[in-house]
Design a protein around this motif. Structure first.
Motif, short mmCIF file in Angstrom:
data_model
loop_
_atom_site.label_atom_id
_atom_site.label_comp_id
_atom_site.label_asym_id
_atom_site.label_seq_id
_atom_site.Cartn_x
_atom_site.Cartn_y
_atom_site.Cartn_z
N ARG A 83 -13.23 -6.91 -10.35
CA ARG A 83 -12.31 -5.93 -9.77
C ARG A 83 -11.08 -5.73 -10.65
O ARG A 83 -10.66 -4.60 -10.88
N ILE B 84 -9.86 -2.08 -12.67
CA ILE B 84 -8.78 -1.43 -11.92
C ILE B 84 -8.51 -0.02 -12.43
O ILE B 84 -8.35 0.91 -11.65
N ASN B 85 -8.45 0.17 -13.72
CA ASN B 85 -8.08 1.47 -14.28
C ASN B 85 -9.26 2.43 -14.42
O ASN B 85 -9.08 3.55 -14.86
N ALA C 82 -8.07 7.60 -9.09
CA ALA C 82 -7.06 7.55 -8.03
C ALA C 82 -7.29 8.67 -7.03
O ALA C 82 -7.70 9.78 -7.39
N GLU D 3 -3.85 7.36 -1.90
CA GLU D 3 -3.30 6.14 -2.48
C GLU D 3 -1.81 6.30 -2.77
O GLU D 3 -1.02 5.40 -2.55
N PHE E 33 1.25 1.10 -8.95
CA PHE E 33 -0.16 1.41 -8.78
C PHE E 33 -1.02 0.18 -9.10
O PHE E 33 -1.93 -0.16 -8.36
N ARG F 294 -3.28 -1.93 -6.38
CA ARG F 294 -4.73 -2.13 -6.58
C ARG F 294 -5.07 -3.62 -6.73
O ARG F 294 -6.12 -4.06 -6.30
N ILE G 269 -5.25 -4.96 -3.28
CA ILE G 269 -6.51 -4.57 -2.64
C ILE G 269 -7.66 -5.41 -3.19
O ILE G 269 -8.59 -5.78 -2.46
N ALA G 270 -7.62 -5.74 -4.49
CA ALA G 270 -8.65 -6.61 -5.08
C ALA G 270 -8.62 -7.99 -4.43
O ALA G 270 -9.67 -8.59 -4.16
N LEU H 286 -11.34 -1.30 -4.63
CA LEU H 286 -10.12 -1.12 -5.43
C LEU H 286 -9.30 0.08 -4.98
O LEU H 286 -8.22 0.32 -5.49
N THR H 287 -9.81 0.84 -4.05
CA THR H 287 -9.11 2.02 -3.59
C THR H 287 -8.10 1.62 -2.52
O THR H 287 -8.45 0.91 -1.57
N VAL H 288 -6.88 2.05 -2.67
CA VAL H 288 -5.81 1.68 -1.75
C VAL H 288 -5.97 2.51 -0.47
O VAL H 288 -5.47 3.61 -0.35
#
Length: 143
Positions: A25, A29-30, A34, A38, A80, A84, A87-88, A129-131
């Motif tokens: 994760r 992340i990148n 997005a 988020e 950001f 993330r 969230i991970a 990984l999505t907020v």
């Protein structure tokens, strides 16, 4: 029976699975695009850090999630990334709870398989990984 015993023969395997899920994760992340929501979550959490009342889209949001997210915003190079990363962490904890629940309902082997499936499937990696509020809702339900 629910707590993970240190002497369990699968404790090292579970630790490796959770670590691998978390590292995958963080490494991706990148790469996950997005979403507009988020930014709203992150800005509302930023307002909490500033001591303000979140007003962007607060009525439709989960306040517990925003306060949880606010704790992660200060980690890393920007908000950001910190959001993330948080969230991970939540996603990895949910994977551990999936193991505990499946172990209790079936067996340790089934619990490990469930944790692997939850942590490494592409849909879980993307949405892990999505907020958004879904993972924190899963966390609160499983706890």
């Amino acid at each position: 029976m629910l707590p993970l015993s240190v002497g369990s023969r699968y404790s090292k395997a579970l630790g490796a699975i959770l670590l691998a899920g978390f590292l995958i994760r963080v490494a991706t992340i990148n790469f996950v695009p997005a979403l507009p929501d988020e930014a709203l979550f992150i800005y509302d959490s930023y307002q909490i850090l500033q001591g303000q009342t979140p007003m962007v889209d607060y009525p439709s949001r989960s306040p517990a999630f925003l306060y949880l997210l606010a704790g992660f915003l200060t980690i890393g190079e920007n908000y950001f990334f910190g959001a993330r990363l948080g969230i991970a962490v939540i996603s990895t904890v949910v994977g551990g709870l999936v193991y505990l629940l499946t172990r209790e309902l079936h067996s340790e082997e089934a619990g490990l398989a469930a944790a692997v499936v939850f942590l490494i499937t592409p849909i879980s990696l993307t949405w892990g990984l999505t907020v958004k509020t879904e993972l924190s809702a899963q966390l609160f339900v499983l706890v």
